[in-house]
Design an enzyme around this catalytic site. Structure first.
Site, PDB file in Angstrom:
ATOM      1  N   HIS A  38       0.855  -1.202  -0.213  1.00  0.00           N
ATOM      2  CA  HIS A  38       0.040   0.015   0.081  1.00  0.00           C
ATOM      3  C   HIS A  38       0.861   1.303   0.106  1.00  0.00           C
ATOM      4  O   HIS A  38       1.821   1.228   0.993  1.00  0.00           O
ATOM      5  CB  HIS A  38      -0.972   0.083   1.277  1.00  0.00           C
ATOM      6  N   GLU A  88       0.608  -0.070  -4.635  1.00  0.00           N
ATOM      7  CA  GLU A  88      -0.382   0.793  -5.163  1.00  0.00           C
ATOM      8  C   GLU A  88       0.276   2.070  -4.615  1.00  0.00           C
ATOM      9  O   GLU A  88       0.973   2.255  -3.811  1.00  0.00           O
ATOM     10  CB  GLU A  88      -1.606   0.345  -4.158  1.00  0.00           C
ATOM     11  N   HIS A  92      -0.861  11.533  -1.589  1.00  0.00           N
ATOM     12  CA  HIS A  92      -2.065  11.251  -1.383  1.00  0.00           C
ATOM     13  C   HIS A  92      -3.113  12.336  -0.953  1.00  0.00           C
ATOM     14  O   HIS A  92      -4.240  12.400  -1.324  1.00  0.00           O
ATOM     15  CB  HIS A  92      -2.068  10.104   0.041  1.00  0.00           C
ATOM     16  N   GLU A 121      -3.641   4.599  -8.343  1.00  0.00           N
ATOM     17  CA  GLU A 121      -4.630   5.680  -8.020  1.00  0.00           C
ATOM     18  C   GLU A 121      -4.810   7.043  -8.584  1.00  0.00           C
ATOM     19  O   GLU A 121      -4.127   7.911  -8.126  1.00  0.00           O
ATOM     20  CB  GLU A 121      -5.192   5.730  -6.692  1.00  0.00           C
TER      21      GLU A 121
END
Length: 265
Positions: free
Chosen positions: A14, A41, A56, A116
């Site tokens: 992650h 990811e 993020h 993402e």
């Protein structure tokens, strides 16, 4: 939709290195790779001048020594920030990487990525298009011209996912040959309609809101099922029984990268 077997690694680190490195940095991807994870990811957002970078949050404070919105800083400004000291002295001076550079590191180290698309508010479509363009340029040699609808690219090519429908729509318009996944917290009632309309091959959801019946429905409909973020090994084994295709984890010490491999397609 005909459901082919999941072609990618099944357990992802992650945000690059899970709980063992500063998230969304090349150092994190390196740590994940050194621990045996062949997939990661991470999140991609745009700078003020349209450079796709790994981060993020929409603001800089939590993971860098900068302040303010990411979208208010140019790439030149972002590149000078320290994105590692907040985690530990070992990573002091680790920079925010460009998406293009992170993908280059992944390719050179045989690490697959789930990218993402993480747009700042109001910048959904531009972010989707830019991220898709960067991935296309980084993997141009592995993408076919004139790929048929639904045809999957080489399994080395990243899969792009997002919570933003607008970002996914723009990304697919920019790069229809890439594979896409829709991110949700809870699986909505109209999930099939959403996936079909967006041309997605996978549904990504929070494992805490998943049950065996819902997992079976997604698989029987011919879509892949990815869940986030699984940090408990017994829970991971339960998800294996439910037929989940893949998941990401922070706990690279508790969940081995080969956990799902024995199950097979």
């Amino acid at each position: 939709m005909h459901r082919a077997p999941w072609p990618y690694p099944r357990v992802l680190a992650h945000r690059g290195g899970g709980a063992f490195a500063p998230e969304n940095t090349v150092a994190a991807i390196r740590v994940g790779s050194e621990r045996g994870f062949r997939a990661v990811e991470f999140d991609a957002m745009l700078s003020a001048d349209g450079e796709a970078v790994l981060i993020h949050d929409v603001t800089l404070e939590r993971t860098t020594n900068g302040t303010g919105p990411v979208a208010a800083s140019s790439w030149a400004q972002l590149s000078r920030l320290d994105a590692g000291s907040w985690f530990s002295k070992e990573f002091a001076g680790e920079p925010i990487p460009r998406l293009l550079d992170a993908l280059g590191f992944c390719r050179s180290h045989a690490v697959w990525s789930n990218v993402e698309i993480k747009p700042s508010p109001g910048d959904e479509r531009r972010t989707g298009a830019v991220v898709a363009d960067v991935v296309t340029r980084a993997f141009a040699d592995l993408l076919k011209d004139g790929a048929r609808p639904g045809e999957l690219p080489d399994p080395s090519v990243p899969l792009l996912s997002s919570f933003s429908v607008d970002a996914l729509e723009a990304a697919r318009e920019q790069a229809p040959a890439l594979a896409y996944g829709l991110l949700v917290e809870r699986i909505p009632r109209d999930w099939r309609t959403r996936l079909e309309r967006l041309g997605c091959v996978a549904l990504h959801c929070d494992h805490r809101h998943l049950d065996a019946k819902s997992a079976l429905s997604v698989r029987e409909a011919g879509y892949w099922l990815f869940v986030y973020t699984v940090n408990d090994r017994p829970r991971a084994l339960e998800l294996v029984k439910w037929g989940v295709d893949a998941f990401c984890t922070d706990r690279l010490d508790r969940i081995e990268p080969s956990l799902l491999d024995a199950r097979g397609p």
